[in-house]
Enzyme design. Structure first.
Site, mmCIF file in Angstrom:
data_model
loop_
_atom_site.group_PDB
_atom_site.id
_atom_site.type_symbol
_atom_site.label_atom_id
_atom_site.label_comp_id
_atom_site.label_asym_id
_atom_site.label_seq_id
_atom_site.Cartn_x
_atom_site.Cartn_y
_atom_site.Cartn_z
ATOM 1 N N HIS A 1 0.841 -1.205 0.000
ATOM 2 C CA HIS A 1 0.000 0.000 0.000
ATOM 3 C C HIS A 1 0.876 1.256 0.000
ATOM 4 C CE1 HIS A 1 -3.008 -2.682 2.374
ATOM 5 N NE2 HIS A 1 -3.534 -2.513 1.173
ATOM 6 N N LYS B 1 -17.675 -6.714 8.020
ATOM 7 C CA LYS B 1 -16.411 -7.425 8.281
ATOM 8 C C LYS B 1 -15.979 -7.227 9.722
ATOM 9 C CE LYS B 1 -13.983 -7.461 3.827
ATOM 10 N NZ LYS B 1 -12.848 -6.837 3.144
ATOM 11 N N ARG C 1 -1.588 -6.319 -8.320
ATOM 12 C CA ARG C 1 -0.442 -7.166 -7.980
ATOM 13 C C ARG C 1 -0.207 -8.233 -9.024
ATOM 14 N NH1 ARG C 1 -2.928 -7.966 -2.163
ATOM 15 N NH2 ARG C 1 -4.695 -7.514 -3.494
ATOM 16 N N SER D 1 -2.671 -7.781 3.067
ATOM 17 C CA SER D 1 -2.867 -7.569 4.510
ATOM 18 C C SER D 1 -3.176 -8.909 5.191
ATOM 19 C CB SER D 1 -4.030 -6.608 4.754
ATOM 20 O OG SER D 1 -3.755 -5.346 4.209
HETATM 21 P P1 ADP Z 1 -9.616 -4.043 -0.465
HETATM 22 O O1 ADP Z 1 -10.378 -4.584 0.699
HETATM 23 O O2 ADP Z 1 -10.303 -2.931 -1.205
HETATM 24 O O3 ADP Z 1 -8.987 -5.061 -1.390
HETATM 25 P P2 ADP Z 1 -6.954 -3.599 0.465
HETATM 26 O O4 ADP Z 1 -6.535 -2.739 1.619
HETATM 27 O O5 ADP Z 1 -6.675 -5.037 0.545
HETATM 28 O O6 ADP Z 1 -8.463 -3.281 0.285
HETATM 29 O O7 ADP Z 1 -6.339 -3.024 -0.879
HETATM 30 C C1 ADP Z 1 -6.551 -1.717 -1.313
HETATM 31 C C2 ADP Z 1 -5.930 -1.550 -2.690
HETATM 32 O O8 ADP Z 1 -4.531 -1.773 -2.590
HETATM 33 C C3 ADP Z 1 -6.410 -2.531 -3.740
HETATM 34 O O9 ADP Z 1 -6.397 -1.884 -5.000
HETATM 35 C C4 ADP Z 1 -5.386 -3.626 -3.714
HETATM 36 O O10 ADP Z 1 -5.302 -4.289 -4.960
HETATM 37 C C5 ADP Z 1 -4.141 -2.813 -3.464
HETATM 38 N N1 ADP Z 1 -3.084 -3.598 -2.827
HETATM 39 C C6 ADP Z 1 -3.161 -4.373 -1.736
HETATM 40 N N2 ADP Z 1 -1.969 -4.945 -1.457
HETATM 41 C C7 ADP Z 1 -1.119 -4.494 -2.411
HETATM 42 C C8 ADP Z 1 0.245 -4.756 -2.717
HETATM 43 N N3 ADP Z 1 0.990 -5.601 -2.009
HETATM 44 N N4 ADP Z 1 0.783 -4.119 -3.771
HETATM 45 C C9 ADP Z 1 0.026 -3.309 -4.539
HETATM 46 N N5 ADP Z 1 -1.266 -3.037 -4.332
HETATM 47 C C10 ADP Z 1 -1.840 -3.630 -3.282
#
Ligand code: ADP
Length: 166
Positions: A22, A46, A95, A133
């Site tokens: 992120h 959630k 990703r 995450s």
């Molecule tokens: P969501 O619940 O919307 O998937 P996340 O917090 O998991 O929320 O992710 C938010 C955004 O960040 C999404 O676009 C996700 O694809 C991106 N994202 C999550 N992890 C990574 C990572 N390791 N590298 C790049 N983008 C990421």
């Protein structure tokens, strides 16, 4: 979009917790757009590990020295939130191919709901392409090292949650 107006991007997500993937996307977005708002989705269905306030607190601390990065929480439709904030762009991270289908559906649905807001995808540094995450939380809970995968502040907040098994 008027060219003399500053560009505002919204980066939505759960951020439960913030990972270096992120952080990588946020830093890219902050270079590309005039301002970027990190919008923490408050999803009542959630059961998050960190409350929205805890997540906001972590993000504020990590981006304290970046004046064009703002942190907020939102609920409801993302395009409504983006319109309220007068945002031009929604930023998402990609990703792997596995992200593609869901992200494409969301981007096209959001376009259908509001044609003015464009979704922009960015790829993180390859070190973070397998990182989520959920995986970071699982590895931490099982006693594995997540050093370098999440900000140090996130590691210490995880430690104080006392979810480590070893
Ligand atoms: P969501 O619940 O919307 O998937 P996340 O917090 O998991 O929320 O992710 C938010 C955004 O960040 C999404 O676009 C996700 O694809 C991106 N994202 C999550 N992890 C990574 C990572 N390791 N590298 C790049 N983008 C990421």
């Amino acid at each position: 979009m008027e060219s003399n107006r500053s560009r505002l991007a919204v980066y939505p997500g759960s951020f439960d917790p913030l990972t270096n993937g992120h952080v990588d996307i946020i830093e890219r977005g902050a270079r590309l757009f005039d301002r970027i708002v990190i919008a923490i989705l408050v999803n009542l269905d959630k059961q998050p590990l960190f409350s929205p306030e805890e997540r906001k607190d972590i993000l504020r601390e990590v981006f304290r020295s970046k004046p064009n990065v703002e942190i907020e929480t939102f609920n409801g439709l993302l395009v409504d939130y983006a319109e309220d904030r007068k945002a031009d762009v929604i930023v998402r991270g990609l990703r792997a191919i596995s992200d593609f289908e869901y992200e494409m559906q969301m981007a096209l649905m959001n376009r259908r709901l509001n044609r003015e807001i464009e979704t922009v995808f960015m790829m993180p540094d390859e070190r973070y392409t397998y990182l989520s995450s959920r995986l970071a939380k699982e590895v931490f809970a099982l006693g594995g090292s997540i050093s370098g995968l999440v900000p140090e502040l996130v590691e210490s907040r995880l430690r104080s949650k006392n979810i480590q098994h070893n």
